[in-house]
Design a protein around this motif. Structure first.
Motif, PDB file in Angstrom:
ATOM      1  N   HIS A  24       0.904  -1.112   0.057  1.00  0.00           N
ATOM      2  CA  HIS A  24      -0.041   0.125   0.114  1.00  0.00           C
ATOM      3  C   HIS A  24       0.911   1.346   0.052  1.00  0.00           C
ATOM      4  O   HIS A  24       1.390   1.866   1.001  1.00  0.00           O
ATOM      5  CB  HIS A  24      -1.079   0.016   1.216  1.00  0.00           C
ATOM      6  CG  HIS A  24      -1.712   1.148   1.382  1.00  0.00           C
ATOM      7  ND1 HIS A  24      -1.590   2.305   1.678  1.00  0.00           N
ATOM      8  CD2 HIS A  24      -3.129   1.502   0.636  1.00  0.00           C
ATOM      9  CE1 HIS A  24      -2.339   3.343   1.754  1.00  0.00           C
ATOM     10  NE2 HIS A  24      -3.277   2.728   1.074  1.00  0.00           N
ATOM     11  N   VAL A  25       1.086   1.649  -1.104  1.00  0.00           N
ATOM     12  CA  VAL A  25       1.904   3.127  -1.320  1.00  0.00           C
ATOM     13  C   VAL A  25       1.458   4.017  -2.358  1.00  0.00           C
ATOM     14  O   VAL A  25       0.885   3.538  -3.398  1.00  0.00           O
ATOM     15  CB  VAL A  25       3.255   2.754  -1.922  1.00  0.00           C
ATOM     16  CG1 VAL A  25       4.209   3.847  -2.131  1.00  0.00           C
ATOM     17  CG2 VAL A  25       4.086   1.723  -0.991  1.00  0.00           C
ATOM     18  N   MET A  26       1.116   5.177  -2.005  1.00  0.00           N
ATOM     19  CA  MET A  26       0.525   6.205  -2.762  1.00  0.00           C
ATOM     20  C   MET A  26       1.788   7.070  -3.113  1.00  0.00           C
ATOM     21  O   MET A  26       2.546   7.586  -2.307  1.00  0.00           O
ATOM     22  CB  MET A  26      -0.766   7.113  -2.126  1.00  0.00           C
ATOM     23  CG  MET A  26      -1.792   6.156  -1.832  1.00  0.00           C
ATOM     24  SD  MET A  26      -3.072   6.974  -1.091  1.00  0.00           S
ATOM     25  CE  MET A  26      -2.543   7.379   0.555  1.00  0.00           C
ATOM     26  N   PHE A  27       1.589   7.817  -4.483  1.00  0.00           N
ATOM     27  CA  PHE A  27       2.627   8.883  -4.884  1.00  0.00           C
ATOM     28  C   PHE A  27       1.946  10.188  -4.871  1.00  0.00           C
ATOM     29  O   PHE A  27       0.917  10.501  -5.463  1.00  0.00           O
ATOM     30  CB  PHE A  27       3.281   8.397  -6.071  1.00  0.00           C
ATOM     31  CG  PHE A  27       4.122   7.362  -6.163  1.00  0.00           C
ATOM     32  CD1 PHE A  27       5.383   7.220  -5.569  1.00  0.00           C
ATOM     33  CD2 PHE A  27       3.554   5.910  -6.475  1.00  0.00           C
ATOM     34  CE1 PHE A  27       6.158   6.200  -5.850  1.00  0.00           C
ATOM     35  CE2 PHE A  27       4.283   4.873  -6.473  1.00  0.00           C
ATOM     36  CZ  PHE A  27       5.597   4.816  -5.869  1.00  0.00           C
ATOM     37  N   HIS A  28       2.511  11.399  -4.155  1.00  0.00           N
ATOM     38  CA  HIS A  28       2.255  12.568  -4.306  1.00  0.00           C
ATOM     39  C   HIS A  28       2.978  13.459  -4.880  1.00  0.00           C
ATOM     40  O   HIS A  28       4.205  13.818  -4.456  1.00  0.00           O
ATOM     41  CB  HIS A  28       1.891  12.998  -2.351  1.00  0.00           C
ATOM     42  CG  HIS A  28       0.940  12.078  -1.743  1.00  0.00           C
ATOM     43  ND1 HIS A  28      -0.359  11.834  -1.890  1.00  0.00           N
ATOM     44  CD2 HIS A  28       1.580  11.201  -0.710  1.00  0.00           C
ATOM     45  CE1 HIS A  28      -0.431  11.024  -1.108  1.00  0.00           C
ATOM     46  NE2 HIS A  28       0.335  10.692  -0.544  1.00  0.00           N
ATOM     47  N   LYS A  29       2.330  14.367  -5.766  1.00  0.00           N
ATOM     48  CA  LYS A  29       3.070  15.066  -6.505  1.00  0.00           C
ATOM     49  C   LYS A  29       3.641  16.312  -5.844  1.00  0.00           C
ATOM     50  O   LYS A  29       3.005  16.838  -4.721  1.00  0.00           O
ATOM     51  CB  LYS A  29       2.481  15.756  -7.820  1.00  0.00           C
ATOM     52  CG  LYS A  29       1.174  16.363  -7.381  1.00  0.00           C
ATOM     53  CD  LYS A  29       0.431  17.092  -8.627  1.00  0.00           C
ATOM     54  CE  LYS A  29      -0.740  17.846  -8.300  1.00  0.00           C
ATOM     55  NZ  LYS A  29      -1.557  18.429  -9.338  1.00  0.00           N
ATOM     56  N   PHE A  30       4.550  17.035  -5.966  1.00  0.00           N
ATOM     57  CA  PHE A  30       5.183  18.080  -5.403  1.00  0.00           C
ATOM     58  C   PHE A  30       4.160  19.456  -5.225  1.00  0.00           C
ATOM     59  O   PHE A  30       3.249  19.600  -6.336  1.00  0.00           O
ATOM     60  CB  PHE A  30       6.438  18.631  -5.964  1.00  0.00           C
ATOM     61  CG  PHE A  30       7.450  17.655  -5.442  1.00  0.00           C
ATOM     62  CD1 PHE A  30       8.515  18.302  -4.465  1.00  0.00           C
ATOM     63  CD2 PHE A  30       7.723  16.476  -6.042  1.00  0.00           C
ATOM     64  CE1 PHE A  30       9.661  17.418  -4.062  1.00  0.00           C
ATOM     65  CE2 PHE A  30       8.896  15.751  -5.748  1.00  0.00           C
ATOM     66  CZ  PHE A  30       9.752  16.123  -4.774  1.00  0.00           C
ATOM     67  N   PRO A  31       4.050  20.169  -4.044  1.00  0.00           N
ATOM     68  CA  PRO A  31       2.916  21.129  -4.152  1.00  0.00           C
ATOM     69  C   PRO A  31       3.103  22.339  -4.909  1.00  0.00           C
ATOM     70  O   PRO A  31       4.310  22.637  -5.090  1.00  0.00           O
ATOM     71  CB  PRO A  31       2.988  21.479  -2.852  1.00  0.00           C
ATOM     72  CG  PRO A  31       4.347  21.243  -2.303  1.00  0.00           C
ATOM     73  CD  PRO A  31       4.955  19.900  -2.924  1.00  0.00           C
ATOM     74  N   GLN A  51      15.533  20.262  -9.165  1.00  0.00           N
ATOM     75  CA  GLN A  51      14.139  20.707  -9.131  1.00  0.00           C
ATOM     76  C   GLN A  51      13.345  19.645  -9.552  1.00  0.00           C
ATOM     77  O   GLN A  51      13.553  18.991 -10.396  1.00  0.00           O
ATOM     78  CB  GLN A  51      14.164  21.920 -10.112  1.00  0.00           C
ATOM     79  CG  GLN A  51      14.808  23.349  -9.431  1.00  0.00           C
ATOM     80  CD  GLN A  51      14.110  23.697  -8.334  1.00  0.00           C
ATOM     81  OE1 GLN A  51      13.123  23.776  -8.036  1.00  0.00           O
ATOM     82  NE2 GLN A  51      15.002  23.872  -7.246  1.00  0.00           N
ATOM     83  N   PRO A  52      12.226  19.449  -8.877  1.00  0.00           N
ATOM     84  CA  PRO A  52      11.260  18.331  -9.599  1.00  0.00           C
ATOM     85  C   PRO A  52      10.573  18.689 -10.809  1.00  0.00           C
ATOM     86  O   PRO A  52      10.327  19.804 -11.011  1.00  0.00           O
ATOM     87  CB  PRO A  52      10.277  18.593  -8.148  1.00  0.00           C
ATOM     88  CG  PRO A  52      10.160  19.627  -7.721  1.00  0.00           C
ATOM     89  CD  PRO A  52      11.617  20.131  -7.763  1.00  0.00           C
ATOM     90  N   LYS A  53      10.345  17.627 -11.583  1.00  0.00           N
ATOM     91  CA  LYS A  53       9.825  17.820 -12.680  1.00  0.00           C
ATOM     92  C   LYS A  53       8.170  17.584 -12.442  1.00  0.00           C
ATOM     93  O   LYS A  53       7.817  17.188 -11.289  1.00  0.00           O
ATOM     94  CB  LYS A  53      10.230  16.812 -13.707  1.00  0.00           C
ATOM     95  CG  LYS A  53      11.609  16.654 -13.964  1.00  0.00           C
ATOM     96  CD  LYS A  53      11.886  15.459 -14.820  1.00  0.00           C
ATOM     97  CE  LYS A  53      13.584  15.701 -15.362  1.00  0.00           C
ATOM     98  NZ  LYS A  53      13.909  14.405 -16.158  1.00  0.00           N
ATOM     99  N   PRO A  54       7.205  18.038 -13.498  1.00  0.00           N
ATOM    100  CA  PRO A  54       5.924  17.910 -13.115  1.00  0.00           C
ATOM    101  C   PRO A  54       5.476  16.351 -12.951  1.00  0.00           C
ATOM    102  O   PRO A  54       4.420  16.250 -12.416  1.00  0.00           O
ATOM    103  CB  PRO A  54       5.430  18.240 -14.633  1.00  0.00           C
ATOM    104  CG  PRO A  54       6.330  19.009 -15.275  1.00  0.00           C
ATOM    105  CD  PRO A  54       7.649  18.393 -14.783  1.00  0.00           C
ATOM    106  N   THR A  55       6.309  15.370 -13.235  1.00  0.00           N
ATOM    107  CA  THR A  55       6.074  13.754 -13.111  1.00  0.00           C
ATOM    108  C   THR A  55       6.856  13.441 -11.712  1.00  0.00           C
ATOM    109  O   THR A  55       6.556  12.243 -11.276  1.00  0.00           O
ATOM    110  CB  THR A  55       6.447  13.184 -14.239  1.00  0.00           C
ATOM    111  OG1 THR A  55       7.686  13.039 -14.350  1.00  0.00           O
ATOM    112  CG2 THR A  55       5.689  13.476 -15.293  1.00  0.00           C
ATOM    113  N   SER A  56       7.496  14.179 -10.973  1.00  0.00           N
ATOM    114  CA  SER A  56       8.149  14.158  -9.762  1.00  0.00           C
ATOM    115  C   SER A  56       6.989  13.841  -8.549  1.00  0.00           C
ATOM    116  O   SER A  56       6.238  14.626  -8.605  1.00  0.00           O
ATOM    117  CB  SER A  56       9.145  14.910  -9.254  1.00  0.00           C
ATOM    118  OG  SER A  56      10.200  15.041 -10.402  1.00  0.00           O
ATOM    119  N   ALA A  57       7.390  12.931  -7.680  1.00  0.00           N
ATOM    120  CA  ALA A  57       6.559  12.698  -6.727  1.00  0.00           C
ATOM    121  C   ALA A  57       7.235  11.979  -5.259  1.00  0.00           C
ATOM    122  O   ALA A  57       8.381  11.735  -5.375  1.00  0.00           O
ATOM    123  CB  ALA A  57       5.478  11.764  -6.844  1.00  0.00           C
TER     124      ALA A  57
END
Length: 203
Positions: A24-31, A51-57
């Protein structure tokens, strides 16, 4: 692939291995908030200019149970339906995921426990029961701390907090949803009806 792996350098969870191991793991995108995003970036311990990409989490193993909305609501039956609070910050470095089957079992135990303690006056539970359920959740998360925000008193259950569904202990932190709010220029209950488009009693 969007949100396919955790951006924390010390974490090895990705969509492939959690699916294979049925975790049970969820991935959350950067705010989107810059200051909050900087805190998430620092937590990842990437190289200096990363720097995080739009697909980073960042995966859910790095967040506390307390970081999720409605975590103490018996009305939410599936934990994956919960969303992070808008000010949530990852704090758990060595987070461990648990199997989906076990997570569902623990969620159902907590939901039934909350239903008993909050809505059934004839059934009383002991501190031992409270601790046994909490201890199982703490295998993969840090213990939740008390809420530090002002919350509102339920209209039909005046001794229960509408935000965390816990019994009111400190009267100074609460006020009724039927009390007139100066800044809103109406009661909390009326504002709720305005936002949702449905009377609170019907909901």
């Amino acid at each position: 692939m969007a949100y396919s792996k955790c951006s924390a350098t010390f974490c090895g969870y990705n969509k492939h291995n959690i699916k294979r191991r049925k975790l049970h793991v969820m991935f959350h995108k950067f705010p989107g908030d810059r200051e909050l995003c900087r805190k998430w970036i620092r937590f990842c311990k990437q190289h200096e200019n990363w720097q995080p990409k739009p697909t980073s989490a960042i995966c859910s193993t790095h967040f506390r149970e307390q970081d999720y909305q409605m975590v103490n609501s018996p009305l939410v039956k599936v934990s994956s339906l919960r969303k992070l609070k808008i000010d949530a910050i990852p704090t758990i470095v060595k987070g461990v995921a648990i199997p989906i089957a076990k997570r569902l079992k623990l969620d159902e135990q907590r939901r039934k426990h909350l239903m008993k303690t909050l809505y059934n006056k004839d059934i009383t539970t002991t501190d031992h029961e409270d601790n046994s359920i909490q201890e199982e959740f703490d295998q993969s998360k840090h213990k939740a701390t008390a809420y530090d925000k002002i919350v509102y008193r339920l209209h039909k259950f005046p001794n229960v907090c509408a935000f965390c569904y816990k019994t009111i202990e400190d009267e100074s932190l609460f006020f009724s949803v039927s009390l007139y709010h100066v800044k809103l220029q109406c009661t909390i209950e009326e504002k709720f009806d305005e936002i949702t488009g449905a009377p609170k009693d019907n909901e």
